[in-house]
Scaffold this motif. Sequence first.
Motif, mmCIF file in Angstrom:
data_model
loop_
_atom_site.group_PDB
_atom_site.id
_atom_site.type_symbol
_atom_site.label_atom_id
_atom_site.label_comp_id
_atom_site.label_asym_id
_atom_site.label_seq_id
_atom_site.Cartn_x
_atom_site.Cartn_y
_atom_site.Cartn_z
ATOM 1 N N PHE A 61 3.150 -108.466 -79.218
ATOM 2 C CA PHE A 61 3.241 -107.012 -78.877
ATOM 3 C C PHE A 61 2.587 -107.279 -77.656
ATOM 4 N N ASN B 69 4.336 -107.800 -74.022
ATOM 5 C CA ASN B 69 5.567 -107.495 -74.019
ATOM 6 C C ASN B 69 5.705 -105.374 -73.728
ATOM 7 N N TYR B 70 4.290 -104.398 -74.936
ATOM 8 C CA TYR B 70 4.626 -103.238 -74.271
ATOM 9 C C TYR B 70 3.511 -102.944 -72.818
ATOM 10 N N GLN C 107 6.051 -103.409 -70.413
ATOM 11 C CA GLN C 107 7.577 -102.595 -70.208
ATOM 12 C C GLN C 107 6.889 -100.602 -70.444
ATOM 13 N N HIS C 108 5.632 -101.111 -70.091
ATOM 14 C CA HIS C 108 5.443 -99.399 -70.097
ATOM 15 C C HIS C 108 4.397 -99.747 -68.469
ATOM 16 N N ASN D 123 -0.921 -98.905 -81.639
ATOM 17 C CA ASN D 123 0.286 -100.132 -81.690
ATOM 18 C C ASN D 123 1.469 -99.520 -83.314
#
Length: 199
Positions: free
Chosen positions: A24, A27-28, A31-32, A136
């Motif tokens: 998490f 990746n998070y 992505q942001h 999350n």
Amino acid sequence: MAKQLSILLIAAALLAGCRAGRQFPGNYYFQHEQAIIAIEKQYAQLTSKRLISLGFTDGAFRHVLTEMKTDSIRYVYEFNLSDPSFADTLTKYGYNAATCMSLLQNMKAIKCTWINKLDYYTDKEAKLLTFMSIRNNVRTSPFSPEKYFILTFYQQPQYYDENGVLLDRRNLRRARKINNEIFYRINEKVCYTVSAKFR
């Protein structure tokens, strides 16, 4: 047989949860990344003259808790995000209300629950880092506790070990803990951890 199948399903869910928990943060962030960097820059602009902490106190991101800090006093207020008196209060204490409202909308968009400045010391010199907490929403099971993705932003490159653990500059073999948590490398100036605490 049904009991054994249930045990296998629970074990599989727990293993998937461990993998999701590890995947998490990285990746998070990627992505942001643009939104996260924009929020950190807005917050730096907002706090260039005086410090303020901002966070959401509800899951719908409607209520904002603010801690406004002067040299000797800390003022704590809670507002509805749409309450006109919120902007008036920010202006009264010398903050740019438009920048603050834009920052909060951007935080809401990525489920950022809290942003703050924390002090730390390097070679006995006091410095500030930006601390950002993101909810999350990926729950691995109905029984798993809520977790937060915590980011820290430093002004200078930091030291890490071969596993990406953030190290204390004065002793490169010792992990530097923030709020009693171990942090891991995202890049040379940004670290993360996953925590049950949002601030």
